[in-house]
Enzyme design. Sequence first.
Site: not given
Ligand code: FAD
Ligand code: UDP
Length: 376
Positions: A362, A312, A287, A360, A183, A179, A256
């Site tokens: 986005d 984090e 980070r 997973y 560049r 991913r 995780r």
């Molecule tokens: P969730 O946001 O998990 O919503 C599920 C909801 O259901 C929660 O509020 C929970 O409380 C509720 N729930 C669960 N069980 C029950 C129950 N039994 N009763 C009532 N309520 C319940 N995406 C990006 O595009 N860009 C990013 O930079 C990005 N960064 C991320 C960083 C992290 C650390 C993580 C983990 C994800 C990231 N994502 C990012 C992905 C993004 O978080 C998800 O796409 C999005 O949150 C998914 O929405 P969802 O509604 O499926 O799940």
């Molecule tokens: N990665 C890395 N160094 C960095 C940033 C990312 O080696 O400084 C690697 C790491 O293995 C990570 C993958 O690139 O799992 C994808 O990174 P990205 O930031 O796209 O994914 P995310 O952290 O959002 O899952």
Amino acid sequence: MKKYDYLIVGSGLYGSTFACMAARSGKKCLVIDKRSQTGGNLYCENVEGINVHKYGAHIFHTSNKEVWDFVNSIVEFNRYTNSPVANYKGKLYNLPFNMNTFYQMWGLTTPETALAKIEEQKREAEELMCAEGVSEPRNLEEQALLLVGRDIYEKLIKGYTEKQWGRKCTELPAFIIKRLPVRLVFDNNYFNDKYQGIPIGGYNKLIEGLLKDAEVMPDTDFFHDRERWMNIADKIVFTGKIDEFYSYCFGKLEYRTVRFEEEVLSTPNYQGNAVVNYTEATVPYTRIIEHKHFESFGAEVYDNPYTVISREYSTEWSEGMEPYYPVNDTRNSQLYQQYKELADMEENIIFGGRLAEYKYYDMAPIVESVFKHFND
Ligand code: FAD
Ligand code: UDP
């Protein structure tokens, strides 16, 4: 006659987008969430006037104009462009790997010399794989060496990746690293997508807008009164954990997770960037996020004398922790398939989002998947 057309379990992006689309087609929705706030992982808390991404930094990015126009119809997005910086033993490198990185790494100033250097570095992996008779990289280490060579692998990839995944690069699948863009231009924009940004005023505004026509009940866990919720609406949209829905009858899916260590600092600008990755193995966190940089630019940063940072720590998940990243290994994939077979047989239950689909996702693909549901 049931009281609602839809009961939506979970007010994350999937549930909220679904509620918005359903309301637009005249349906009546009740949204319940076990948390005290709405928004799922997008939820932000205001700390010292700064929107703090409580469940991890979120940057919206997409090339899908329909999705971009939709979210902007709810709340306008700002011009934030993700350009993380990597800190390796106190020296800074730009990401993703681009001419700035190659200059910082090797002092090279032209695409031609950078390309030659990368080719020279890649040769080691090519020769090794050739000697062992393999044509495709067998793990993340081989993939990284083939992509950018040993210098970048050892300084910017190995430590970070092993901390993030809790496993050796030689034990991780190659696709994870594919991913990362490489560049030969001076461009620090992390994403290749056409559109990116953060909602002006924060993600809570997006969620509030999506939920404005639905009835919302926070602090309400579906499983605490399952009978009642199963009978309140014609259809159920379930966005919680699929294994929990089926009482873990085949076993528990694994995740995780990330632990956030948050700190308020009496300085207007701690690291000068929203995201700084710490790529050496000996620094325990992966980070540091400085939240104000998602929403204030240039001199605006100094309007607030405080800043909030989150370190984090990527950790193994156990019961009671937030389930963040599905583990895409054979055991968990097979287990999920068993649950999916049960889910596919349900007539009035839609399983959507990252927990119910054990995938997973986005944010933009989440919106796309709700659109797909309404277009089918
Ligand atoms: P969730 O946001 O998990 O919503 C599920 C909801 O259901 C929660 O509020 C929970 O409380 C509720 N729930 C669960 N069980 C029950 C129950 N039994 N009763 C009532 N309520 C319940 N995406 C990006 O595009 N860009 C990013 O930079 C990005 N960064 C991320 C960083 C992290 C650390 C993580 C983990 C994800 C990231 N994502 C990012 C992905 C993004 O978080 C998800 O796409 C999005 O949150 C998914 O929405 P969802 O509604 O499926 O799940
Ligand atoms: N990665 C890395 N160094 C960095 C940033 C990312 O080696 O400084 C690697 C790491 O293995 C990570 C993958 O690139 O799992 C994808 O990174 P990205 O930031 O796209 O994914 P995310 O952290 O959002 O899952």
